[in-house]
Design an enzyme around this catalytic site. Structure first.
Site, mmCIF file in Angstrom:
data_model
loop_
_atom_site.group_PDB
_atom_site.id
_atom_site.type_symbol
_atom_site.label_atom_id
_atom_site.label_comp_id
_atom_site.label_asym_id
_atom_site.label_seq_id
_atom_site.Cartn_x
_atom_site.Cartn_y
_atom_site.Cartn_z
ATOM 1 N N ASP A 12 30.727 2.933 53.396
ATOM 2 C CA ASP A 12 31.861 3.804 53.154
ATOM 3 C C ASP A 12 32.891 3.475 54.233
ATOM 4 O OD1 ASP A 12 33.428 5.880 52.110
ATOM 5 O OD2 ASP A 12 32.536 7.343 53.478
ATOM 6 N N LEU A 13 34.143 3.885 54.007
ATOM 7 C CA LEU A 13 35.200 3.545 54.957
ATOM 8 C C LEU A 13 35.566 4.726 55.859
ATOM 9 C CD1 LEU A 13 37.307 1.520 55.983
ATOM 10 C CD2 LEU A 13 38.800 2.236 54.090
ATOM 11 N N ASP A 14 36.071 5.790 55.248
ATOM 12 C CA ASP A 14 36.512 6.958 56.015
ATOM 13 C C ASP A 14 35.346 7.605 56.748
ATOM 14 O OD1 ASP A 14 38.988 6.513 54.925
ATOM 15 O OD2 ASP A 14 38.925 8.164 53.501
ATOM 16 N N THR A 20 39.132 8.101 60.138
ATOM 17 C CA THR A 20 40.219 8.668 59.341
ATOM 18 C C THR A 20 39.888 10.048 58.787
ATOM 19 O OG1 THR A 20 39.359 7.464 57.439
ATOM 20 C CG2 THR A 20 41.181 6.444 58.631
ATOM 21 N N LYS A 48 34.154 15.498 51.706
ATOM 22 C CA LYS A 48 33.877 14.133 52.132
ATOM 23 C C LYS A 48 33.192 13.333 51.024
ATOM 24 C CE LYS A 48 33.591 14.787 57.139
ATOM 25 N NZ LYS A 48 32.731 14.640 58.330
ATOM 26 N N SER A 118 34.400 2.628 48.833
ATOM 27 C CA SER A 118 35.110 3.847 49.217
ATOM 28 C C SER A 118 35.783 4.494 48.017
ATOM 29 C CB SER A 118 36.174 3.509 50.270
ATOM 30 O OG SER A 118 37.021 4.602 50.519
ATOM 31 N N ALA A 119 35.799 5.819 48.014
ATOM 32 C CA ALA A 119 36.515 6.545 46.965
ATOM 33 C C ALA A 119 38.012 6.564 47.220
ATOM 34 C CB ALA A 119 35.995 7.982 46.884
ATOM 35 N N LYS A 149 31.982 9.306 43.760
ATOM 36 C CA LYS A 149 30.686 9.721 44.271
ATOM 37 C C LYS A 149 30.506 11.229 44.039
ATOM 38 C CE LYS A 149 31.508 6.407 47.996
ATOM 39 N NZ LYS A 149 31.811 6.244 49.440
ATOM 40 N N GLU A 173 26.679 5.742 55.010
ATOM 41 C CA GLU A 173 27.515 6.829 54.507
ATOM 42 C C GLU A 173 27.547 8.009 55.479
ATOM 43 O OE1 GLU A 173 29.413 8.169 52.303
ATOM 44 O OE2 GLU A 173 29.561 6.716 50.675
ATOM 45 N N ASP A 174 28.684 8.732 55.467
ATOM 46 C CA ASP A 174 28.781 9.934 56.298
ATOM 47 C C ASP A 174 28.884 11.206 55.471
ATOM 48 O OD1 ASP A 174 31.444 9.622 55.341
ATOM 49 O OD2 ASP A 174 32.232 10.647 57.121
#
Length: 235
Positions: A12-14, A20, A48, A118-119, A149, A173-174
């Site tokens: 995941d990115l954020d 971010t 999230k 990422s979403a 997701k 993932e967070d």
């Protein structure tokens, strides 16, 4: 117990690669304030990993707002996104989270493929601002998927583009929604953050700094390592 070899890492990115998540919360909180209600960090946890419009619906429900036209929802989501992009303009490579560069370097040195899943529709902008795009073989984001997701679509698409079986992928993932999506995709998943919020993950760490060379080498089968529970059985 034998399991599929570790061939690809999907991130995941954020909040996982780049810090971010704080900007998302700042923008959603600002929108809630304009709508006349407070929005807490604990409520923000539910947003999230899910799409922008689904996040808006969750925000509105938190504020007790139920009667909103489609047109109004689009306006509100767009307003939030414009604020978010304003905040993103301040991003620099220093916002890449601790341990990420080193961990990605370890993966590449051992032939492990990497992807972003990422979403966010702002993923290209974020990757450009922090200058980290070259470190990923594939990027799948909210501009190329239909279902957010916890649907597994984004992870399965990343695996297809990497030409790797889902069972050979490990996801980082967070968000609870992302953890669930990775599990539905048939992938192993590491939660980055609070173990209580990411209870479905196969393992949880608070930072990539915890994934040192010894544990990484052990995980991909170089030596015996039992610190990761069932996921360590890769010999």
């Amino acid at each position: 117990m034998q399991t599929q070899p570790f061939e690809a890492a999907i991130f995941d990115l954020d909040g996982v690669i780049v810090d971010t998540a704080k900007f998302h919360y700042k923008a959603w909180k600002r929108l809630a304030g304009e709508l006349g209600f407070a929005f807490s960090e604990s409520e923000n946890e539910q947003l999230k990993g899910v799409s922008r419009m689904e996040s808006l619906d969750l925000l509105l429900r938190a504020g007790g707002i139920t009667e909103v036209t489609t047109e109004r929802r689009e306006v509100l989501a767009s307003r939030k996104n414009e604020w978010y992009k304003e905040y993103l303009a301040t991003l620099t490579p220093a916002d890449v989270l601790p341990g990420v560069y080193d961990f990605l370097g370890q993966l590449h040195s051992r032939g492990i493929k990497t992807a972003i899943a990422s979403a966010s529709k702002n993923a290209p902008l974020i990757l450009e601002k922090v200058n980290i795009r070259p470190l990923f073989d594939v990027v799948v984001d909210g501009n190329t998927i239909v279902r957010a997701k916890p649907d597994p679509e984004v992870f399965l698409q990343a695996a297809r583009l990497l030409d790797v079986a889902p069972a050979a992928c490990f996801v980082f993932e967070d968000a609870a929604a992302g953890v669930e999506g990775a599990i539905r995709a048939g992938m192993r998943v590491a939660g980055i953050g609070d173990a209580r919020l990411l209870a479905r993950a196969h393992l949880t760490v608070t930072s990539f700094e915890q994934l040192n060379p010894v544990s990484l080498l052990s995980y991909i089968g170089v030596t015996g390592f039992t610190g990761w529970g069932d996921c360590a059985n890769e010999q």
